[in-house]
Scaffold this motif. Structure first.
Motif, PDB file in Angstrom:
ATOM      1  N   SER A  18       0.851  -1.198   0.000  1.00 49.41           N
ATOM      2  CA  SER A  18       0.000   0.000   0.000  1.00 49.41           C
ATOM      3  C   SER A  18       0.886   1.247   0.000  1.00 49.41           C
ATOM      4  O   SER A  18       1.772   1.394   0.837  1.00 49.41           O
ATOM      5  CB  SER A  18      -0.935   0.002   1.212  1.00 49.41           C
ATOM      6  OG  SER A  18      -0.202  -0.006   2.422  1.00 49.41           O
ATOM      7  N   VAL A  19       0.635   2.119  -0.951  1.00 54.97           N
ATOM      8  CA  VAL A  19       1.443   3.330  -1.143  1.00 54.97           C
ATOM      9  C   VAL A  19       0.556   4.558  -0.987  1.00 54.97           C
ATOM     10  O   VAL A  19      -0.599   4.548  -1.414  1.00 54.97           O
ATOM     11  CB  VAL A  19       2.077   3.332  -2.554  1.00 54.97           C
ATOM     12  CG1 VAL A  19       2.920   4.588  -2.775  1.00 54.97           C
ATOM     13  CG2 VAL A  19       2.913   2.075  -2.783  1.00 54.97           C
ATOM     14  N   PHE A  20       1.098   5.594  -0.373  1.00 58.49           N
ATOM     15  CA  PHE A  20       0.412   6.887  -0.369  1.00 58.49           C
ATOM     16  C   PHE A  20       1.351   7.930  -0.962  1.00 58.49           C
ATOM     17  O   PHE A  20       2.507   8.054  -0.554  1.00 58.49           O
ATOM     18  CB  PHE A  20      -0.005   7.325   1.034  1.00 58.49           C
ATOM     19  CG  PHE A  20      -0.882   8.555   1.025  1.00 58.49           C
ATOM     20  CD1 PHE A  20      -2.236   8.447   0.774  1.00 58.49           C
ATOM     21  CD2 PHE A  20      -0.340   9.819   1.203  1.00 58.49           C
ATOM     22  CE1 PHE A  20      -3.053   9.579   0.725  1.00 58.49           C
ATOM     23  CE2 PHE A  20      -1.138  10.952   1.156  1.00 58.49           C
ATOM     24  CZ  PHE A  20      -2.500  10.832   0.919  1.00 58.49           C
ATOM     25  N   ILE A  21       0.844   8.656  -1.958  1.00 61.05           N
ATOM     26  CA  ILE A  21       1.635   9.683  -2.630  1.00 61.05           C
ATOM     27  C   ILE A  21       1.111  11.060  -2.242  1.00 61.05           C
ATOM     28  O   ILE A  21      -0.078  11.349  -2.399  1.00 61.05           O
ATOM     29  CB  ILE A  21       1.594   9.496  -4.160  1.00 61.05           C
ATOM     30  CG1 ILE A  21       2.216   8.145  -4.535  1.00 61.05           C
ATOM     31  CG2 ILE A  21       2.329  10.626  -4.866  1.00 61.05           C
ATOM     32  CD1 ILE A  21       2.011   7.738  -5.967  1.00 61.05           C
ATOM     33  N   HIS A  22       1.996  11.876  -1.708  1.00 62.04           N
ATOM     34  CA  HIS A  22       1.636  13.247  -1.362  1.00 62.04           C
ATOM     35  C   HIS A  22       2.608  14.188  -2.070  1.00 62.04           C
ATOM     36  O   HIS A  22       3.563  13.753  -2.729  1.00 62.04           O
ATOM     37  CB  HIS A  22       1.664  13.454   0.158  1.00 62.04           C
ATOM     38  CG  HIS A  22       2.984  13.147   0.796  1.00 62.04           C
ATOM     39  ND1 HIS A  22       3.865  14.122   1.204  1.00 62.04           N
ATOM     40  CD2 HIS A  22       3.580  11.962   1.103  1.00 62.04           C
ATOM     41  CE1 HIS A  22       4.929  13.559   1.732  1.00 62.04           C
ATOM     42  NE2 HIS A  22       4.796  12.245   1.688  1.00 62.04           N
ATOM     43  N   ALA A  23       2.363  15.473  -1.959  1.00 62.45           N
ATOM     44  CA  ALA A  23       3.237  16.461  -2.593  1.00 62.45           C
ATOM     45  C   ALA A  23       3.022  17.798  -1.899  1.00 62.45           C
ATOM     46  O   ALA A  23       1.981  18.036  -1.291  1.00 62.45           O
ATOM     47  CB  ALA A  23       2.940  16.575  -4.090  1.00 62.45           C
ATOM     48  N   TYR A  63      -0.316   3.239   5.800  1.00 62.79           N
ATOM     49  CA  TYR A  63       0.243   2.726   4.548  1.00 62.79           C
ATOM     50  C   TYR A  63       1.623   2.101   4.774  1.00 62.79           C
ATOM     51  O   TYR A  63       2.301   2.407   5.760  1.00 62.79           O
ATOM     52  CB  TYR A  63       0.365   3.857   3.516  1.00 62.79           C
ATOM     53  CG  TYR A  63      -0.915   4.636   3.352  1.00 62.79           C
ATOM     54  CD1 TYR A  63      -1.894   4.236   2.452  1.00 62.79           C
ATOM     55  CD2 TYR A  63      -1.164   5.764   4.131  1.00 62.79           C
ATOM     56  CE1 TYR A  63      -3.086   4.938   2.328  1.00 62.79           C
ATOM     57  CE2 TYR A  63      -2.347   6.481   4.012  1.00 62.79           C
ATOM     58  CZ  TYR A  63      -3.311   6.064   3.109  1.00 62.79           C
ATOM     59  OH  TYR A  63      -4.476   6.763   2.998  1.00 62.79           O
ATOM     60  N   GLU A  64       2.016   1.265   3.861  1.00 58.87           N
ATOM     61  CA  GLU A  64       3.342   0.646   3.943  1.00 58.87           C
ATOM     62  C   GLU A  64       4.438   1.595   3.467  1.00 58.87           C
ATOM     63  O   GLU A  64       5.542   1.602   3.999  1.00 58.87           O
ATOM     64  CB  GLU A  64       3.345  -0.641   3.097  1.00 58.87           C
ATOM     65  CG  GLU A  64       4.608  -1.451   3.208  1.00 58.87           C
ATOM     66  CD  GLU A  64       4.496  -2.814   2.548  1.00 58.87           C
ATOM     67  OE1 GLU A  64       5.544  -3.394   2.254  1.00 58.87           O
ATOM     68  OE2 GLU A  64       3.363  -3.293   2.328  1.00 58.87           O
ATOM     69  N   LEU A  65       4.111   2.412   2.466  1.00 60.13           N
ATOM     70  CA  LEU A  65       5.111   3.286   1.854  1.00 60.13           C
ATOM     71  C   LEU A  65       4.491   4.640   1.531  1.00 60.13           C
ATOM     72  O   LEU A  65       3.452   4.701   0.878  1.00 60.13           O
ATOM     73  CB  LEU A  65       5.635   2.630   0.564  1.00 60.13           C
ATOM     74  CG  LEU A  65       6.712   3.347  -0.237  1.00 60.13           C
ATOM     75  CD1 LEU A  65       8.018   3.430   0.564  1.00 60.13           C
ATOM     76  CD2 LEU A  65       6.961   2.622  -1.554  1.00 60.13           C
ATOM     77  N   CYS A  66       5.116   5.722   2.000  1.00 61.23           N
ATOM     78  CA  CYS A  66       4.649   7.074   1.696  1.00 61.23           C
ATOM     79  C   CYS A  66       5.755   7.826   0.973  1.00 61.23           C
ATOM     80  O   CYS A  66       6.918   7.809   1.403  1.00 61.23           O
ATOM     81  CB  CYS A  66       4.278   7.826   2.975  1.00 61.23           C
ATOM     82  SG  CYS A  66       2.844   7.130   3.831  1.00 61.23           S
ATOM     83  N   LEU A  67       5.393   8.490  -0.124  1.00 63.24           N
ATOM     84  CA  LEU A  67       6.392   9.171  -0.952  1.00 63.24           C
ATOM     85  C   LEU A  67       5.924  10.573  -1.327  1.00 63.24           C
ATOM     86  O   LEU A  67       4.735  10.796  -1.576  1.00 63.24           O
ATOM     87  CB  LEU A  67       6.653   8.370  -2.230  1.00 63.24           C
ATOM     88  CG  LEU A  67       7.272   6.972  -2.039  1.00 63.24           C
ATOM     89  CD1 LEU A  67       7.153   6.171  -3.323  1.00 63.24           C
ATOM     90  CD2 LEU A  67       8.729   7.075  -1.601  1.00 63.24           C
ATOM     91  N   ASN A  68       6.884  11.498  -1.397  1.00 65.18           N
ATOM     92  CA  ASN A  68       6.613  12.882  -1.777  1.00 65.18           C
ATOM     93  C   ASN A  68       7.006  13.081  -3.244  1.00 65.18           C
ATOM     94  O   ASN A  68       8.189  13.143  -3.573  1.00 65.18           O
ATOM     95  CB  ASN A  68       7.404  13.831  -0.874  1.00 65.18           C
ATOM     96  CG  ASN A  68       7.055  15.293  -1.112  1.00 65.18           C
ATOM     97  OD1 ASN A  68       6.571  15.667  -2.171  1.00 65.18           O
ATOM     98  ND2 ASN A  68       7.300  16.121  -0.118  1.00 65.18           N
ATOM     99  N   SER A  69       5.992  13.183  -4.106  1.00 64.68           N
ATOM    100  CA  SER A  69       6.281  13.279  -5.542  1.00 64.68           C
ATOM    101  C   SER A  69       6.860  14.632  -5.939  1.00 64.68           C
ATOM    102  O   SER A  69       7.462  14.765  -7.004  1.00 64.68           O
ATOM    103  CB  SER A  69       5.023  12.992  -6.371  1.00 64.68           C
ATOM    104  OG  SER A  69       3.996  13.935  -6.080  1.00 64.68           O
ATOM    105  N   SER A  70       6.702  15.653  -5.081  1.00 66.09           N
ATOM    106  CA  SER A  70       7.306  16.947  -5.415  1.00 66.09           C
ATOM    107  C   SER A  70       8.800  16.941  -5.109  1.00 66.09           C
ATOM    108  O   SER A  70       9.550  17.782  -5.606  1.00 66.09           O
ATOM    109  CB  SER A  70       6.610  18.096  -4.667  1.00 66.09           C
ATOM    110  OG  SER A  70       6.584  17.871  -3.279  1.00 66.09           O
TER     111      SER A  70
END
Length: 215
Positions: A126-131, A180-187
């Protein structure tokens, strides 16, 4: 690249979550489901697809609206289900569709509480993408030809709806890293970099799991 993993992507509005998911899907040679989940759920439940689009990631507490829309539903039986508000029926139909899609093999599922629906599945990441908000404002203003003020307003409202939907139907909190298992900042990483990070994480996890199975 091959994978046996099902990837769910939660995302802030304007963080490019779907675009990132598409790149990951292309890299692994698997399907991505976004709005496609609605069409699948509508077909299998017998509920009109327009109803799914109306309720898409938007919880409604309007009993009168649910009562009126309920006349359009069909395909399920049982008094408990019949008495249920249409927004709950839509969620359950999506829940079933998500599980059936996952049972067909590795794929990417965007939004719609897919991580919650599949939390008992062992092969899910499970991934969550924020920016950053400024980056999201620029992206939405550019994509939809909006002023910065209008883009910000659109973002705030969309995120509020997604958070309300997720928090209403799951036992977790939307955008909280613990959910979530993985959270990433796309900015920070960019679209390509964020996609690459997901791919590398999935490959590393599968590699570790394979090693553990051979011990």
């Amino acid at each position: 690249m091959k994978t046996n993993t099902i990837i769910t992507i939660g995302r802030q509005y304007g963080s490019a979550g779907r675009e990132i998911g598409s790149k990951v899907a292309e890299a692994f040679g698997i399907k991505l489901y976004d709005k496609e989940m609605l069409a699948r759920a509508a077909k299998e439940s017998g509920i009109c697809e327009e109803i799914f689009e109306t309720h898409d990631e938007k919880p409604t507490n309007s009993f009168l609206y649910s009562l009126v829309m309920d006349t359009y539903s069909m395909g399920y039986s049982g008094s408990t289900y019949t008495d249920m508000p249409i927004n709950h029926k839509v969620f359950l139909a999506q829940f079933d569709a998500i599980k059936k899609i996952a049972d067909e093999g590795p794929c990417i599922l965007v939004g719609r509480c897919a991580d919650y629906a599949l939390e008992s599945y062992p092969n899910v990441v499970s991934v969550f993408i924020h920016a950053d908000l400024d980056a999201r404002i620029r992206r939405i203003a550019r994509l939809y030809n909006l002023t910065d003020a209008k883009a910000k307003d659109t973002i705030v409202k969309a995120d509020k709806k997604r958070a309300s939907y997720y928090n209403y139907y799951t036992n977790k909190k939307w955008s909280d890293s613990a959910s979530y298992e993985l959270c990433l900042n796309s900015s920070e990483l960019g679209i390509e970099g964020t996609a690459k990070a997901i791919e590398q994480y999935v490959q590393l996890k599968e590699s570790i799991q394979n090693e553990q199975r051979t011990i």
